[in-house]
Design an enzyme around this catalytic site. Structure first.
Site, PDB file in Angstrom:
ATOM      1  N   ARG A 141      42.109  84.993 -63.544  1.00 25.04           N
ATOM      2  CA  ARG A 141      42.428  84.425 -64.070  1.00 25.04           C
ATOM      3  C   ARG A 141      43.472  85.772 -64.678  1.00 25.04           C
ATOM      4  NH1 ARG A 141      43.324  80.181 -69.570  1.00 25.04           N
ATOM      5  NH2 ARG A 141      42.376  82.430 -70.656  1.00 25.04           N
TER       6      ARG A 141
ATOM      7  N   LYS B 211      49.219  85.559 -68.626  1.00 26.52           N
ATOM      8  CA  LYS B 211      48.596  85.444 -70.079  1.00 26.52           C
ATOM      9  C   LYS B 211      48.726  86.683 -70.672  1.00 26.52           C
ATOM     10  CE  LYS B 211      44.487  83.975 -72.723  1.00 26.52           C
ATOM     11  NZ  LYS B 211      45.481  83.534 -73.893  1.00 26.52           N
TER      12      LYS B 211
ATOM     13  N   GLU C  30      51.820  72.394 -74.571  1.00 27.21           N
ATOM     14  CA  GLU C  30      50.839  72.980 -75.145  1.00 27.21           C
ATOM     15  C   GLU C  30      51.031  73.186 -76.906  1.00 27.21           C
ATOM     16  OE1 GLU C  30      49.019  76.170 -73.525  1.00 27.21           O
ATOM     17  OE2 GLU C  30      50.786  76.814 -73.201  1.00 27.21           O
TER      18      GLU C  30
HETATM   19  N1  PMP Z   1      47.282  77.845 -74.135  1.00 27.05           N
HETATM   20  C1  PMP Z   1      47.392  79.003 -74.302  1.00 27.05           C
HETATM   21  C2  PMP Z   1      48.876  79.164 -75.255  1.00 27.05           C
HETATM   22  C3  PMP Z   1      46.622  79.918 -74.238  1.00 27.05           C
HETATM   23  O1  PMP Z   1      46.772  81.107 -75.149  1.00 27.05           O
HETATM   24  C4  PMP Z   1      44.728  79.603 -74.163  1.00 27.05           C
HETATM   25  C5  PMP Z   1      43.586  80.413 -74.910  1.00 27.05           C
HETATM   26  N2  PMP Z   1      44.248  80.738 -76.230  1.00 27.05           N
HETATM   27  C6  PMP Z   1      44.791  78.550 -74.029  1.00 27.05           C
HETATM   28  C7  PMP Z   1      46.276  77.358 -73.659  1.00 27.05           C
HETATM   29  C8  PMP Z   1      43.441  77.839 -73.575  1.00 27.05           C
HETATM   30  O2  PMP Z   1      42.539  78.115 -72.603  1.00 27.05           O
HETATM   31  P1  PMP Z   1      41.528  78.823 -72.524  1.00 27.05           P
HETATM   32  O3  PMP Z   1      40.423  76.885 -72.039  1.00 27.05           O
HETATM   33  O4  PMP Z   1      41.821  78.958 -70.783  1.00 27.05           O
HETATM   34  O5  PMP Z   1      40.980  78.948 -73.451  1.00 27.05           O
END
Ligand code: PMP
Length: 285
Positions: free
Chosen positions: A52, A151, A184
């Site tokens: 990622r 990200k 989200e």
């Molecule tokens: N959405 C956002 C905006 C995030 O920053 C994160 C991680 N901190 C997630 C979802 C969850 O992602 P992950 O399960 O890969 O930590």
């Protein structure tokens, strides 16, 4: 105790881990990152996090100056150097130092940094009783403006929404996309159980495709729970039987109230409990 930080090609004490004030990561949030977690000395889905990171970097035309293997090794070495078996890792790559203008072509030496720390968890009570969340007025950035799938080091969109949540006394806040659909939370993905189906917004709702989200979808399917990506509105959330969030730090955390509406029985539900237990078993495998 001073932490040990990986900087580009070596481990250094934290007070020697410095970046230039001209680094575009600092000046413009120009860079990418990952947050990972290790359990019993093993980083959960390390390869997926590294992939990622590379995808985020590719999307912003940032060439990471190390191989994937070298970065994975740096992550493991940083954890070991800090004596952490159960810890949190922040891996970031900045654009590097440049001019005061935006031009990324006038920067050099992207910085690859790995920080390992103890994990700061939500209080146990949140897992037992569930979270209250509110919808933020701040919309999730539109993919046409800046894809939430990247990200990036620029998290102001999420921070603005987080501030709204905190001002309402909540540790997380729900973010909608520009169409008013559920996207989200500020640092977590969201799931609901409705009419026996487990539903979560699709990537094109404008979300970061969480690695925990993917793991939970797989766990649900293995447990015979019908899990689908679906466009969701706030009405779908308010009238759901269960709701929970997923993320590297939070793992799987129940939500029992959204915008003052009690969800389901108002207590963490059975599907959430089952998936939380399955997730714990998976990470400690
Ligand atoms: N959405 C956002 C905006 C995030 O920053 C994160 C991680 N901190 C997630 C979802 C969850 O992602 P992950 O399960 O890969 O930590």
């Amino acid at each position: 105790m001073a932490r040990i930080v990986f900087m580009n090609d070596r481990l250094v004490p934290e007070d020697e881990a410095r970046v230039s004030v001209f680094d575009h990561g600092l000046l413009y949030g120009d860079g990418v990152f990952e947050g990972m977690r290790s359990y019993s000395g093993r980083v959960f889905r390390l390869d997926a996090h590294i992939d990622r990171l590379w995808e985020s970097a590719q999307a912003i035309c940032l060439k990471i100056p190390l191989t994937k293997e070298a970065v994975a090794q740096a992550v493991n070495e940083t954890l070991a150097a800090n004596g952490l078996t159960d810890g949190y890792v922040r891996l970031l790559v900045t654009r590097g130092a440049g001019t005061l203008g935006l031009d990324p072509n006038r920067t050099k030496n992207p910085q690859v940094i790995v920080i390992a720390d103890t994990i700061s968890l939500y209080p146990r009570e949140h897992y037992e009783k569930g979270l209250r969340i509110v919808t933020a007025a701040t919309q999730r950035t539109q993919a046409a403006a800046l894809s939430p799938r990247i990200k990036s080091l620029n998290y102001l969109n999420n921070i603005m929404a987080k501030l709204e949540g905190l001002q309402a006394g909540c540790v997380e806040a729900l973010m909608l996309n520009h169409k008013g659909e559920v996207a989200e939370c500020t640092g977590d993905n969201i799931f609901v159980v409705r009419k026996g189906l487990l539903l979560t917004p699709p990537p094109d709702a404008g979300i970061l495709e969480g690695i925990t989200r993917g793991a939970v979808m797989d766990l649900a399917r293995s447990a015979g729970i019908d899990c689908r990506e679906a466009t969701l509105t706030r009405h779908d959330l308010y009238t759901a039987e269960e709701c929970f969030l997923t993320g590297t730090a939070a793992e799987v955390i129940p939500v029992v109230e959204i915008d003052g509406r009690s969800i389901g029985t108002g207590r963490p539900g059975p599907v959430t409990a089952k998936l939380l237990a399955a997730f714990h078993a998976l990470v400690r495998q």
